[in-house]
Scaffold this motif. Structure first.
Motif, short mmCIF file in Angstrom:
data_model
loop_
_atom_site.label_atom_id
_atom_site.label_comp_id
_atom_site.label_asym_id
_atom_site.label_seq_id
_atom_site.Cartn_x
_atom_site.Cartn_y
_atom_site.Cartn_z
N PHE A 302 0.84 -1.19 0.00
CA PHE A 302 0.00 0.00 0.00
C PHE A 302 0.88 1.25 0.00
O PHE A 302 1.90 1.29 0.69
CB PHE A 302 -0.89 0.02 1.26
N ASP A 303 0.46 2.30 -0.74
CA ASP A 303 1.04 3.63 -0.50
C ASP A 303 0.05 4.73 -0.82
O ASP A 303 -1.06 4.47 -1.27
CB ASP A 303 2.37 3.83 -1.24
N SER A 304 0.48 5.93 -0.55
CA SER A 304 -0.22 7.20 -0.77
C SER A 304 -0.83 7.73 0.52
O SER A 304 -1.92 7.34 0.94
CB SER A 304 -1.31 7.11 -1.85
N GLY A 305 -0.05 8.59 1.16
CA GLY A 305 -0.54 9.28 2.34
C GLY A 305 -0.05 8.73 3.66
O GLY A 305 -0.57 9.11 4.71
N ILE A 306 0.95 7.85 3.64
CA ILE A 306 1.50 7.37 4.92
C ILE A 306 2.49 8.40 5.43
O ILE A 306 3.62 8.50 4.93
CB ILE A 306 2.18 6.00 4.73
N TYR A 307 2.04 9.19 6.38
CA TYR A 307 2.88 10.28 6.88
C TYR A 307 3.22 10.14 8.36
O TYR A 307 3.66 11.09 9.00
CB TYR A 307 2.18 11.63 6.62
N SER A 308 2.98 8.95 8.92
CA SER A 308 3.35 8.70 10.32
C SER A 308 3.31 7.20 10.58
O SER A 308 2.80 6.42 9.75
CB SER A 308 2.34 9.37 11.26
N GLY A 309 3.81 6.82 11.76
CA GLY A 309 3.74 5.41 12.16
C GLY A 309 2.29 4.98 12.36
O GLY A 309 1.94 3.83 12.09
N LEU A 310 1.46 5.89 12.85
CA LEU A 310 0.05 5.56 13.03
C LEU A 310 -0.62 5.25 11.69
O LEU A 310 -1.43 4.33 11.58
CB LEU A 310 -0.69 6.70 13.74
N ASP A 311 -0.28 6.03 10.66
CA ASP A 311 -0.84 5.77 9.32
C ASP A 311 -0.46 4.36 8.86
O ASP A 311 -1.29 3.63 8.30
CB ASP A 311 -0.33 6.79 8.30
N ALA A 312 0.79 3.99 9.09
CA ALA A 312 1.24 2.64 8.70
C ALA A 312 0.41 1.60 9.44
O ALA A 312 -0.04 0.61 8.85
CB ALA A 312 2.72 2.47 9.01
N PHE A 313 0.20 1.84 10.72
CA PHE A 313 -0.61 0.93 11.55
C PHE A 313 -1.99 0.74 10.93
O PHE A 313 -2.48 -0.39 10.81
CB PHE A 313 -0.71 1.55 12.96
N LYS A 314 -2.63 1.82 10.52
CA LYS A 314 -3.99 1.73 9.99
C LYS A 314 -4.01 0.95 8.66
O LYS A 314 -4.90 0.14 8.42
CB LYS A 314 -4.59 3.12 9.79
N ALA A 315 -3.04 1.22 7.80
CA ALA A 315 -3.00 0.50 6.51
C ALA A 315 -2.78 -1.00 6.74
O ALA A 315 -3.40 -1.83 6.08
CB ALA A 315 -1.91 1.08 5.62
N LEU A 316 -1.93 -1.33 7.69
CA LEU A 316 -1.68 -2.75 7.99
C LEU A 316 -2.95 -3.38 8.57
O LEU A 316 -3.31 -4.51 8.24
CB LEU A 316 -0.50 -2.90 8.96
N ALA A 317 -3.65 -2.63 9.43
CA ALA A 317 -4.88 -3.15 10.03
C ALA A 317 -5.96 -3.39 8.98
O ALA A 317 -6.83 -4.24 9.14
CB ALA A 317 -5.39 -2.20 11.11
N LEU A 318 -5.90 -2.64 7.88
CA LEU A 318 -6.88 -2.84 6.81
C LEU A 318 -6.43 -3.93 5.82
O LEU A 318 -7.05 -4.12 4.79
CB LEU A 318 -7.15 -1.53 6.07
N GLY A 319 -5.33 -4.58 6.14
CA GLY A 319 -4.95 -5.77 5.36
C GLY A 319 -3.73 -5.62 4.48
O GLY A 319 -3.38 -6.57 3.77
N ALA A 320 -3.07 -4.45 4.48
CA ALA A 320 -1.83 -4.33 3.69
C ALA A 320 -0.78 -5.26 4.29
O ALA A 320 -0.71 -5.41 5.52
CB ALA A 320 -1.33 -2.89 3.70
N ASP A 321 0.03 -5.89 3.43
CA ASP A 321 1.10 -6.74 3.93
C ASP A 321 2.37 -5.95 4.20
O ASP A 321 3.25 -6.40 4.93
CB ASP A 321 1.39 -7.84 2.89
N ALA A 322 2.48 -4.79 3.56
CA ALA A 322 3.63 -3.89 3.80
C ALA A 322 3.21 -2.51 3.35
O ALA A 322 2.25 -2.37 2.57
CB ALA A 322 4.85 -4.36 3.01
N VAL A 323 3.91 -1.49 3.83
CA VAL A 323 3.53 -0.12 3.46
C VAL A 323 4.71 0.61 2.82
O VAL A 323 5.85 0.50 3.27
CB VAL A 323 3.04 0.69 4.69
N CYS A 324 4.43 1.34 1.75
CA CYS A 324 5.49 2.07 1.04
C CYS A 324 5.34 3.56 1.35
O CYS A 324 4.23 4.09 1.44
CB CYS A 324 5.38 1.87 -0.46
N VAL A 325 6.49 4.21 1.46
CA VAL A 325 6.53 5.63 1.82
C VAL A 325 7.21 6.40 0.70
O VAL A 325 8.24 5.96 0.19
CB VAL A 325 7.30 5.79 3.15
N GLY A 326 6.62 7.52 0.29
CA GLY A 326 7.20 8.33 -0.79
C GLY A 326 7.71 9.68 -0.28
O GLY A 326 8.87 9.80 0.15
N ARG A 327 6.85 10.69 -0.30
CA ARG A 327 7.30 12.05 0.02
C ARG A 327 8.09 12.17 1.33
O ARG A 327 9.09 12.89 1.37
CB ARG A 327 6.12 13.02 0.04
#
Ligand code: FNR
Length: 376
Positions: A302-327
């Motif tokens: 998953f990516d787009s809008g992960i701007y904190s550790g909490l954001d990563a937590f939410k994406a993982l809780a919604l089923g992402a297996d890993a989170v990508c960070v850009g900006r």
């Protein structure tokens, strides 16, 4: 991987603590056209806003009194275990942020043991970047060229240089309508920031010599966007490489199903950080339906809008297996080179661990069982 100790945390406080502070600090550091290019989104910015609002719309209820003194954040991807669920998204032309460019970023990623993705339009060549961190897990992101032979040759170069997966970006068949760059009359490709891979490519150089392209920049431009891109190209790529293939930019469940039929090994749910198509739902809102149709057959990143550790937590809780960070990491690069990248990403990691502990979970698997509640 251990959360940083308190002393490190205190040292880090001199560094802008959150995404907004960092973004503001970077605005003072780099030329305005470069900053606008990185920060900007497509059109009026609706997709970018949707990306962020999706995160804000979810909350959860912690379940406490579980011993969370030993948190395990590891994930397994394509047969390899990684200590964190963070991945560096491909972000092109890192000379826009810092003269050390992509080699500095890959070194930071290696130090943090987070897989790194290199863009086709990097400022340094894929071989130079590989040699900056030869042992580290690296993926190569492909923009399919208007010439199949050139695209497939880039893949072969990436294989030879030790990249472990190919990310085919499918949402950039033409460049997004970017108002900021139009106002600034700024195109980093025209300004020569994307030379890295083309400068080293025998097929590109041959075409240049034969007069196929007006000049170097014309050649690069014609090889980045490719409006003919269709599923037959994915099939060609599947036949050409044994490496895992990820499709980046999947938002519709029908596209996810089609990708699985062709034998793609992973998907990246992404709106390209809101930079490509305006008016699209938030990337996080697209995630649950993709996770559902994929049903665990391949990893969903998953990516787009992960701007904190909490954001990563939410994406993982919604089923992402890993989170990508850009900006965030490129802002870190602009702010303080390799150290800046390391600081941003280790802060994200530390906040993820803190969030897991306070939410009462000690592994990514147990995190993924947390129910997120969406405000209507
Ligand atoms: C990108 N992104 C991107 N994606 C890609 O597949 N190839 C590329 O060359 C680039 N280049 C690029 C440049 C810049 C300046 C940005 C900000 C982004 C998109 C990137 O991989 C990722 O999808 C987004 O950055 C994720 O959103 P956030 O984390 O920036 O909100």
């Amino acid at each position: 991987m251990q959360r940083s100790n308190d002393a490190t945390t205190i040292v880090k406080e001199v560094f802008p603590v959150n995404f907004n502070d960092l973004q503001e600090a970077v605005e003072q550091k780099i030329p305005k056209p470069n900053y606008d290019y990185i920060k900007g989104g497509a059109g009026s910015g609706q997709t970018m806003r949707n990306n962020r609002q999706a995160f804000e719309s979810y909350s959860f209820i912690p379940q406490l009194l579980n011993d969370t003194s030993a948190v395990n954040t590891s994930i397994t991807l394509f047969g390899k275990t990684h200590p964190t669920p963070f991945i560096f998204a491909p972000v092109g032309m890192n000379l826009l942020e810092h003269p050390d460019g992509e080699p500095a970023v890959v070194k930071a990623a290696a130090k943090l043991k987070m897989p790194y993705s290199l863009s086709t339009v990097s400022s340094y060549s894929l071989e130079e970047v590989a040699s900056a961190a030869p042992e580290h897990t690296k993926f190569f992101q492909l923009y399919w060229s208007e010439e199949d032979e050139l695209a497939l040759n880039m893949v072969s170069r990436a294989e030879a240089a030790g990249y472990e997966a190919i990310i085919l970006t499918i949402d950039t068949t033409v460049s997004g309508w970017r108002e900021g760059d139009r106002k600034n009359q700024f195109s980093p490709i025209l300004h020569g920031y994307a030379k890295g891979n083309y400068l080293q490519d025998p097929i590109f150089l041959k075409d240049l010599e034969n007069g196929k392209y007006k000049d170097f920049v014309d050649g690069v431009l014609r090889n980045v966007n490719h409006p003919h891109l269709n599923w037959s190209h994915v099939e060609k790529l599947r036949k050409h490489t044994k490496l895992p293939i990820l499709l980046k930019g999947v938002l519709h469940p029908n596209d996810a199903v089609k990708a699985l039929e062709i034998g793609v090994n992973g998907l990246i749910v992404s709106t390209h950080g809101g930079r490509q198509l305006d008016g699209v739902i938030g990337s996080l809102d697209a995630l649950p339906n993709i996770v559902k149709v994929v049903g665990g057959q391949v990893p969903v990143l998953f990516d787009s809008g992960i701007y904190s550790g909490l954001d990563a937590f939410k994406a993982l809780a919604l089923g992402a297996d890993a989170v990508c960070v850009g900006r965030p990491y490129v802002y870190g690069l602009a702010y303080a080179g390799q150290t800046g990248v390391e600081t941003v990403m280790s802060n994200f990691y530390d906040e993820l661990v803190t969030t897991m502990q306070l939410a009462g979970v000690s592994s990514i698997e147990s995190l993924q069982k947390i129910e997120l509640i969406q405000r209507g």
